[in-house]
Design a protein around this motif. Sequence first.
Motif, mmCIF file in Angstrom:
data_model
loop_
_atom_site.group_PDB
_atom_site.id
_atom_site.type_symbol
_atom_site.label_atom_id
_atom_site.label_comp_id
_atom_site.label_asym_id
_atom_site.label_seq_id
_atom_site.Cartn_x
_atom_site.Cartn_y
_atom_site.Cartn_z
ATOM 1 N N TRP A 59 0.840 -1.184 0.000
ATOM 2 C CA TRP A 59 0.000 0.000 0.000
ATOM 3 C C TRP A 59 0.883 1.245 0.000
ATOM 4 O O TRP A 59 2.067 1.186 0.305
ATOM 5 N N LEU A 60 0.255 2.341 -0.304
ATOM 6 C CA LEU A 60 0.978 3.607 -0.295
ATOM 7 C C LEU A 60 1.188 4.081 1.134
ATOM 8 O O LEU A 60 0.381 3.814 2.025
ATOM 9 N N ASP A 61 2.245 4.796 1.355
ATOM 10 C CA ASP A 61 2.512 5.386 2.661
ATOM 11 C C ASP A 61 1.603 6.608 2.798
ATOM 12 O O ASP A 61 1.801 7.615 2.120
ATOM 13 N N ILE A 62 0.600 6.521 3.681
ATOM 14 C CA ILE A 62 -0.381 7.595 3.783
ATOM 15 C C ILE A 62 -0.132 8.509 4.984
ATOM 16 O O ILE A 62 -0.989 9.293 5.349
ATOM 17 N N GLY A 63 1.008 8.401 5.584
ATOM 18 C CA GLY A 63 1.328 9.281 6.693
ATOM 19 C C GLY A 63 1.796 8.517 7.914
ATOM 20 O O GLY A 63 2.022 7.313 7.862
ATOM 21 N N PRO A 64 1.917 9.213 9.026
ATOM 22 C CA PRO A 64 2.419 8.562 10.240
ATOM 23 C C PRO A 64 1.400 7.565 10.801
ATOM 24 O O PRO A 64 0.197 7.727 10.646
ATOM 25 N N SER A 65 1.931 6.551 11.462
ATOM 26 C CA SER A 65 1.068 5.544 12.089
ATOM 27 C C SER A 65 0.452 6.135 13.367
ATOM 28 O O SER A 65 0.915 7.159 13.878
ATOM 29 N N PRO A 66 -0.564 5.483 13.903
ATOM 30 C CA PRO A 66 -1.155 5.979 15.163
ATOM 31 C C PRO A 66 -0.127 6.037 16.292
ATOM 32 O O PRO A 66 -0.153 6.957 17.118
ATOM 33 N N GLU A 67 0.817 5.083 16.324
ATOM 34 C CA GLU A 67 1.841 5.108 17.360
ATOM 35 C C GLU A 67 2.755 6.341 17.213
ATOM 36 O O GLU A 67 3.120 6.974 18.206
ATOM 37 N N GLN A 68 3.090 6.688 15.977
ATOM 38 C CA GLN A 68 3.915 7.872 15.751
ATOM 39 C C GLN A 68 3.159 9.142 16.137
ATOM 40 O O GLN A 68 3.727 10.069 16.696
ATOM 41 N N MET A 69 1.877 9.182 15.862
ATOM 42 C CA MET A 69 1.071 10.357 16.226
ATOM 43 C C MET A 69 1.022 10.534 17.737
ATOM 44 O O MET A 69 1.154 11.636 18.241
ATOM 45 N N ARG A 70 0.795 9.430 18.464
ATOM 46 C CA ARG A 70 0.758 9.527 19.925
ATOM 47 C C ARG A 70 2.104 9.975 20.483
ATOM 48 O O ARG A 70 2.171 10.767 21.419
#
Length: 77
Positions: A59-70
């Motif tokens: 899949w395409l990289d759609i941005g930071p993961s939830p862990e990175q956001m937290r």
Amino acid sequence: MREFLRSLAARVHDRYMTGERFTDTELAFLRHARFGELPAQVRPEDRVEIEETDPPRAWLDIGPSPEQMRATQAGAA
């Protein structure tokens, strides 16, 4: 050699500015004078097969993961 290339470049520029066209032989000589000989072709027995170490992305990289956001928002309060 450097002086020869400078005078050659001046003559090429003069011919180009007058609209005079170069023959294929002249263009081949100019390429050789500028770049020299091509390196020898790599022999088939000297070539190696590459193996990809990372699996292809599905899949395409759609941005930071939830862990990175937290992690990045933890200090912003």
